[in-house]
Write an enzyme that holds these catalytic residues in place. Structure first.
Site, PDB file in Angstrom:
ATOM      1  N   LYS A 116       0.912  -1.243   0.007  1.00  0.00           N
ATOM      2  CA  LYS A 116      -0.107  -0.062  -0.128  1.00  0.00           C
ATOM      3  C   LYS A 116       0.846   1.240  -0.200  1.00  0.00           C
ATOM      4  CE  LYS A 116      -3.766  -2.401   1.633  1.00  0.00           C
ATOM      5  NZ  LYS A 116      -4.993  -2.264   2.640  1.00  0.00           N
ATOM      6  N   SER A 169      -7.548   1.298   9.497  1.00  0.00           N
ATOM      7  CA  SER A 169      -7.106   0.602  10.781  1.00  0.00           C
ATOM      8  C   SER A 169      -5.567   0.069  10.871  1.00  0.00           C
ATOM      9  CB  SER A 169      -8.144  -0.459  11.150  1.00  0.00           C
ATOM     10  OG  SER A 169      -7.992  -1.359   9.970  1.00  0.00           O
TER      11      SER A 169
END
Length: 140
Positions: A65, A94
């Site tokens: 990511k 999260s």
């Protein structure tokens, strides 16, 4: 220049050209790690096929990511006017994306432009993830 493509019961439509992929690679070059591709002939030996694994756990923040977050931040920086001195970025995550955007903002900050990250994290997000996000300078 981002397009949302919807393909229902038809041939898939690809919104990202190879040129866009090359542009993204150029933006993140020298910052994101070039992670290895490993092979295995023994994972499923009955198939006789070779399997390839991209080891993104070795990427900064431990996830693929980071590549996307860094590319998005740097692309947005390219579109800023020359008089801009700050660029806030915000996300809800999260964990992995939170860390990725926080680090991308930190690394993209220059003397001319401050990239500040605000990350909305659930109360029950793992503490190790929250500490990592905070350590990159983001506001949670």
């Amino acid at each position: 220049d981002v397009k949302y493509c919807i393909s229902i019961m038809t041939e898939p439509k690809y919104c990202i050209t190879f040129d866009k992929v090359k542009e993204a690679a150029s933006r993140i070059e020298g910052v994101a790690h070039r992670t290895p591709v490993l092979t295995s002939l023994t994972i499923i030996p009955d198939t006789g096929k070779e399997y390839f694994f991209k080891v993104e756990a070795m990427q900064k923040t431990g996830s693929f990511k980071f590549r996307g977050a860094l590319n998005a931040v740097k692309a947005e920086l390219e579109s800023l006017s020359s008089s801009s001195t700050s660029m806030p970025v915000v996300t809800h995550s999260s964990g992995n994306h939170a860390q990725a955007l926080a680090l991308a903002a930190k690394l993209a900050t220059t003397d001319a432009v401050d990239v500040s990250a605000t990350i909305v994290m659930p109360n029950n997000a793992p503490m190790v993830k929250k500490r990592a996000v905070a350590s990159y300078g983001a506001t949670i």
